[in-house]
Structures are given as C-alpha cells and as structure tokens.
Design an enzyme around this catalytic site. Structure first.
Site, short mmCIF file in Angstrom:
data_model
loop_
_atom_site.label_atom_id
_atom_site.label_comp_id
_atom_site.label_asym_id
_atom_site.label_seq_id
_atom_site.Cartn_x
_atom_site.Cartn_y
_atom_site.Cartn_z
N GLU A 169 -21.98 75.17 -36.16
CA GLU A 169 -21.01 75.30 -37.25
C GLU A 169 -19.62 74.90 -36.77
OE1 GLU A 169 -21.59 79.06 -39.40
OE2 GLU A 169 -19.45 79.08 -39.80
N ASP A 191 -15.78 75.29 -38.26
CA ASP A 191 -15.12 76.04 -39.34
C ASP A 191 -13.62 75.83 -39.47
OD1 ASP A 191 -17.36 77.54 -39.95
OD2 ASP A 191 -16.80 79.21 -38.67
N GLU A 209 -11.00 78.04 -41.80
CA GLU A 209 -10.87 79.11 -42.80
C GLU A 209 -9.38 79.36 -43.03
OE1 GLU A 209 -14.37 82.19 -42.98
OE2 GLU A 209 -13.45 82.26 -41.01
#
Ligand SMILES: *[C@@H]1O[C@H](CO)[C@@H](O)[C@H](O)[C@H]1NC(C)=O
Ligand SMILES: *[C@@H]1O[C@H](CO)[C@@H](O)[C@H](O)[C@H]1NC(C)=O
Length: 280
Positions: free
Chosen positions: A107, A109, A111
């Site tokens: 993953e 990411d 955010e």
C-alpha cells in the site's frame, strides 16, 4: 500557521502529459472517471460530473463515500488533482492511496487530515509492504489545499517510490531489499480514495471533533492521469522512471526541512530495538 500559505510560488498548474518512450508497451492516458473508476460506497455521496472529468466524495453523519480504479497497476506514474474539504474540516480524513489485496498487501498512502478553519491540514503518508506499515511521515503543505486543485502523484518502479505534491517530491522510499526490507514489486495495486470521519484521532490527535452542523463535507477530484503499465492491458511491470535530478533533490530537502512534522525514521522511542533497516 498562516505563513505556510503565504509566498506560495505560482508553480505550473497542470501536469503536462509526457510521452514515455521505452522498448516495452506503455500506457499514457488522461483518465475519465466514468471509464476508469467505480464508486464503491456511500451511495449518492460519491458523484461523477462533466462527462467523467470531475468526481466528488462527500461525508455526512450517516456515511462517508469512496471510489476505486477499475484497472490495477504495477509500476507507473499516477497523478490526481484534489481539492480538499474546505472550511471546518476537523475530524475528516480524505484518504487517497494505492493498494493491492489480501493479508500481505502492499500500500502507498496519502491521507489528508482535516482541521478547523484556518488551521493547517496534515498530509500523512505511509507505505505497507507485505502487510506491514508503520512507516509514517507527516507534512504540512506550503499552500491551502482547499482553495484550488493541487496535483498529488506517486512514481512507483522497482527501485523506488516517490510521493510528489505539485511535482515537488516530498518523500522517497528506496528499495532496501538488500537490507532485508520487502519492496512492493509483485502485487498490482488499485487506486482508492475515501472520505470518512476519523475524529477519534485525526485532528490534534482526536481532541477536535467533527462539527456535523457543517456537513456535508466534500472533496473534489480531477485530471487523473497514468503513465506506465496497467496489468489489465500489458501486464509487464517493466516501467522505469527517471532518477530524481539535482533540482528535485533540492526541492525534496526543502520540503523535508521546512514542512516535515513527523518521520518514523526519527522516532527512536517507538523503535527501542533500533530504527527500521530502511532508515539506516
Ligand atoms: C491543526 O491545527 C493545529 C494548530 O495549528 C496543529 O497543531 C495541527 O497539527 C493541525 N493539524 C491537524 C490535522 O491536527
Ligand atoms: C527528528 O528528531 C530531532 C531530534 O530528536 C527533532 O528535533 C526533529 O524535530 C525530528 N524531525 C522530525 C521530522 O520528526
């Protein structure tokens, strides 16, 4: 915190589509949300407009919303422009990430942790390899991400993962397989995004709660663009990016010096057995 938003240089607004030449078949496509993405949850809270050129996600007290790409990608450069929830966005999180599936997933990411009006968002980044994350780096941005669209990009090949904001690299995760650290290179990933309520931790560590009287909260997406290989089409995973040039390395140092607010590599309290191998 206002000072972060002043003196923001007028960088070129759109990412120019560069044609990548290579001996392998490549995909270079300006995306269309109707063709390239599925709205995955949140019913009417996720919407596609303008014949596929614009997408919005909303969050209210009942639900957030999300979307994911139809294609899976194994290496490439992926650009997306986002305009984040404006006003009092405290408690909200806009997650924009690449992810494979399963317990040993990889993953990458981004955010975006909202804040009260006028207070800065935090851009939280993380990388999971073989199901294991704990590689957070956090940044303030040098502009107000709610006023205009800005481009958030991932460049991912077998040697490194680069996170970029308006073409400025903010983070590089180099392949450290030589030190025994798994690197994402076999599992194709989909692009995902969701807008959700995380007021138990997002803003000032959970101290500031979501103000539901301001709902619905809405974030916008446009100008999705991919260069590289999609597994559904070419399935070779052979795409390679350019090395960062001297200017990009200077910009990276500028961001890390002035805007980085947390780096797991620096957190010796958290890793009493020694900081992770890729940091050394
Ligand atoms: C919100 O603003 C406060 C005060 O400026 C700051 O400490 C915090 O890092 C900001 N961001 C988040 C997501 O809490
Ligand atoms: C890294 O650690 C030093 C010393 O503990 C600290 O002063 C600095 O703020 C840290 N930087 C980040 C980005 O966490």
């Amino acid at each position: 915190m206002k000072s972060f938003y002043n003196g923001f240089s007028k960088s070129p607004f759109f990412t120019v589509l560069a044609l990548v030449l290579s001996s392998f078949l490549m995909l270079a496509s300006a995306g269309n949300f109707l063709q390239d993405f599925d709205l995955t949850w949140g019913d009417h809270r996720a919407k596609i407009f303008n014949g596929g050129q614009l997408l919005s996600l909303s969050l209210d007290q009942v639900s957030g919303s999300g979307f994911k790409s139809k294609n899976e990608y194994l290496f490439g450069r992926i650009d997306m422009q986002l305009k984040l929830v404006a006003g009092n966005s405290a408690g909200t999180v806009t997650a924009y990430y690449l992810s494979s599936e399963g317990p040993t997933h990889d993953e990458i990411d981004f955010e975006f942790l909202g804040n009260t009006s006028g207070d800065p968002y935090i851009l939280h980044t993380n990388i999971f390899t073989q199901g294991k994350g704990n590689r957070e780096q956090q940044f303030y941005l040098w502009f107000d991400p709610t006023k205009n669209f800005h481009t958030y990009s991932v460049i991912w090949d077998s040697k490194q993962i680069v996170f970029l904001v308006d073409k400025t690299p903010i983070r590089v995760f180099a392949n450290a397989e030589g030190k025994g650290v798994p690197f994402p290179k076999n599992q194709p990933m989909r692009i995902h995004s969701s807008l959700w309520n995380a007021d138990d931790w997002a803003t000032r560590g959970g101290l500031v709660k979501t103000d539901w009287s301001k709902a619905p909260f809405t974030a916008y997406y446009r100008n999705f663009n991919v260069q590289g290989s999609t597994t559904s089409k070419f399935s070779n995973g052979a795409w390679q990016s350019q090395q960062l040039d001297a200017y990009s390395r200077r910009r990276l140092r500028w961001v890390q010096k002035n805007f980085m607010i947390y780096n797991y590599c620096n957190d010796s309290k958290r890793f009493p057995q020694g900081i992770p191998a890729e940091c050394r």
